[in-house]
Design a protein around this motif. Structure first.
Motif, mmCIF file in Angstrom:
data_model
loop_
_atom_site.group_PDB
_atom_site.id
_atom_site.type_symbol
_atom_site.label_atom_id
_atom_site.label_comp_id
_atom_site.label_asym_id
_atom_site.label_seq_id
_atom_site.Cartn_x
_atom_site.Cartn_y
_atom_site.Cartn_z
ATOM 1 N N THR A 232 0.979 0.647 9.170
ATOM 2 C CA THR A 232 1.280 1.185 7.859
ATOM 3 C C THR A 232 1.770 0.066 6.947
ATOM 4 O O THR A 232 2.663 -0.697 7.314
ATOM 5 N N ARG A 233 1.173 -0.023 5.784
ATOM 6 C CA ARG A 233 1.464 -1.089 4.820
ATOM 7 C C ARG A 233 2.959 -1.231 4.543
ATOM 8 O O ARG A 233 3.490 -2.345 4.471
ATOM 9 N N ASP A 234 3.652 -0.120 4.378
ATOM 10 C CA ASP A 234 5.061 -0.164 4.003
ATOM 11 C C ASP A 234 6.009 -0.445 5.169
ATOM 12 O O ASP A 234 7.204 -0.604 4.956
ATOM 13 N N ASN A 235 5.477 -0.514 6.362
ATOM 14 C CA ASN A 235 6.311 -0.806 7.529
ATOM 15 C C ASN A 235 6.433 -2.329 7.659
ATOM 16 O O ASN A 235 5.812 -2.965 8.500
ATOM 17 N N VAL A 236 7.260 -2.904 6.795
ATOM 18 C CA VAL A 236 7.389 -4.345 6.673
ATOM 19 C C VAL A 236 7.837 -4.989 7.985
ATOM 20 O O VAL A 236 7.344 -6.058 8.360
ATOM 21 N N SER A 237 8.733 -4.343 8.702
ATOM 22 C CA SER A 237 9.213 -4.932 9.960
ATOM 23 C C SER A 237 8.089 -4.982 10.995
ATOM 24 O O SER A 237 7.981 -5.956 11.747
ATOM 25 N N ALA A 238 7.227 -3.968 11.025
ATOM 26 C CA ALA A 238 6.106 -3.981 11.972
ATOM 27 C C ALA A 238 5.090 -5.051 11.587
ATOM 28 O O ALA A 238 4.610 -5.803 12.449
ATOM 29 N N HIS B 94 3.413 -12.536 16.160
ATOM 30 C CA HIS B 94 2.615 -12.582 17.387
ATOM 31 C C HIS B 94 1.200 -13.106 17.142
ATOM 32 O O HIS B 94 0.357 -13.042 18.036
ATOM 33 N N GLY B 95 0.936 -13.596 15.941
ATOM 34 C CA GLY B 95 -0.348 -14.210 15.655
ATOM 35 C C GLY B 95 -1.425 -13.280 15.121
ATOM 36 O O GLY B 95 -2.581 -13.682 14.979
ATOM 37 N N TYR B 96 -1.075 -12.046 14.808
ATOM 38 C CA TYR B 96 -2.048 -11.101 14.249
ATOM 39 C C TYR B 96 -2.231 -11.391 12.764
ATOM 40 O O TYR B 96 -1.261 -11.740 12.086
ATOM 41 N N GLU B 97 -3.455 -11.259 12.291
ATOM 42 C CA GLU B 97 -3.771 -11.515 10.891
ATOM 43 C C GLU B 97 -4.479 -10.302 10.301
ATOM 44 O O GLU B 97 -5.172 -9.577 11.009
ATOM 45 N N ILE B 98 -4.325 -10.134 8.998
ATOM 46 C CA ILE B 98 -5.019 -9.039 8.312
ATOM 47 C C ILE B 98 -6.503 -9.362 8.284
ATOM 48 O O ILE B 98 -6.911 -10.436 7.844
ATOM 49 N N GLU B 99 -7.292 -8.417 8.775
ATOM 50 C CA GLU B 99 -8.736 -8.592 8.810
ATOM 51 C C GLU B 99 -9.427 -7.734 7.748
ATOM 52 O O GLU B 99 -10.430 -8.113 7.179
ATOM 53 N N ARG B 100 -8.891 -6.555 7.507
ATOM 54 C CA ARG B 100 -9.453 -5.660 6.505
ATOM 55 C C ARG B 100 -8.369 -4.693 6.075
ATOM 56 O O ARG B 100 -7.317 -4.605 6.683
ATOM 57 N N TYR B 101 -8.654 -3.938 5.028
ATOM 58 C CA TYR B 101 -7.716 -2.946 4.523
ATOM 59 C C TYR B 101 -8.333 -1.565 4.681
ATOM 60 O O TYR B 101 -9.519 -1.375 4.449
ATOM 61 N N LEU B 102 -7.524 -0.601 5.042
ATOM 62 C CA LEU B 102 -7.929 0.802 5.075
ATOM 63 C C LEU B 102 -7.456 1.404 3.758
ATOM 64 O O LEU B 102 -6.269 1.418 3.469
ATOM 65 N N LEU B 103 -8.396 1.845 2.953
ATOM 66 C CA LEU B 103 -8.063 2.445 1.673
ATOM 67 C C LEU B 103 -8.234 3.958 1.759
ATOM 68 O O LEU B 103 -9.163 4.443 2.400
ATOM 69 N N CYS B 104 -7.341 4.686 1.134
ATOM 70 C CA CYS B 104 -7.370 6.150 1.173
ATOM 71 C C CYS B 104 -7.261 6.705 -0.238
ATOM 72 O O CYS B 104 -6.643 6.105 -1.105
ATOM 73 N N LYS B 105 -7.849 7.876 -0.424
ATOM 74 C CA LYS B 105 -7.718 8.589 -1.684
ATOM 75 C C LYS B 105 -7.599 10.073 -1.365
ATOM 76 O O LYS B 105 -8.425 10.619 -0.648
ATOM 77 N N GLU B 106 -6.566 10.691 -1.890
ATOM 78 C CA GLU B 106 -6.362 12.119 -1.717
ATOM 79 C C GLU B 106 -7.241 12.874 -2.699
ATOM 80 O O GLU B 106 -7.372 12.464 -3.855
ATOM 81 N N ILE B 107 -7.814 13.952 -2.276
ATOM 82 C CA ILE B 107 -8.626 14.815 -3.140
ATOM 83 C C ILE B 107 -7.799 16.059 -3.463
ATOM 84 O O ILE B 107 -7.325 16.749 -2.565
ATOM 85 N N THR B 108 -7.621 16.309 -4.734
ATOM 86 C CA THR B 108 -6.886 17.509 -5.134
ATOM 87 C C THR B 108 -7.875 18.651 -5.300
ATOM 88 O O THR B 108 -8.997 18.467 -5.730
ATOM 89 N N LYS B 109 -7.424 19.819 -4.930
ATOM 90 C CA LYS B 109 -8.287 21.003 -4.980
ATOM 91 C C LYS B 109 -7.890 21.929 -6.079
ATOM 92 O O LYS B 109 -6.810 22.012 -6.517
#
Length: 153
Positions: free
Chosen positions: A125-131, A138-153
């Motif tokens: 989760t983007r906002d989980n700064v400590s994670a 530990h050497g992990y790097e950002i490879e891609r982003y998961l983008l989301c959009k809520e649909i209102t009904k």
């Protein structure tokens, strides 16, 4: 502290403790989400099934018989790379910053190296700064982003 790879039989023994870890993590990462009990039951049933068929790798951190953390992984093919995907990883709130997370992720990385994986991946989760910081250390790097959009009904 002991890190143990568990089987489906052992998973059932620790199921309630693992459920609490999952709940604690989801509430922290998604504070506004409404998550029903069925979600947890389905997730735990899936892990149990995957352990039975050999497609899941689960390690737990035990301290005096009490689960302090867990990591659940499975194989995934990402284009030409065989990776070990970390599906869920949690350390109980009271035990964070004690080295348990390091031991669990180190165990998953050793498993990946010993079983000819090309690497590991996970979603955080983007906002989980400590994670995010933990994984970067530990050497992990950002490879891609998961983008989301809520649909209102």
């Amino acid at each position: 502290m002991e890190i143990v790879r568990i089987s489906s039989v052992q998973f059932e023994q620790f199921r309630d403790s693992i459920e609490e870890l999952i709940k604690e993590t989801l509430v922290f990462n998604f504070p506004n989400a409404v998550i029903d009990k069925e979600y947890y039951a389905n997730t735990l049933d899936s892990v149990s099934k995957y352990l039975e068929d050999g497609s899941a790798i689960v390690y737990i951190a035990l301290n005096m018989g009490k689960v302090q953390g867990w990591i659940w992984c499975h194989a995934i093919q990402r284009f030409d790379k065989k990776r070990l995907h970390i599906a869920n990883f949690a350390v109980c709130k009271d035990s964070r910053k004690s080295g348990i997370g390091h031991k669990l992720i180190d165990e998953a990385e050793k498993y990946a190296a010993n079983n000819y994986y090309d690497g590991l991946d996970l979603l955080v989760t983007r906002d989980n700064v400590s994670a995010v910081s933990f994984y970067e250390k530990h050497g992990y790097e950002i490879e891609r982003y998961l983008l989301c959009k809520e649909i209102t009904k």
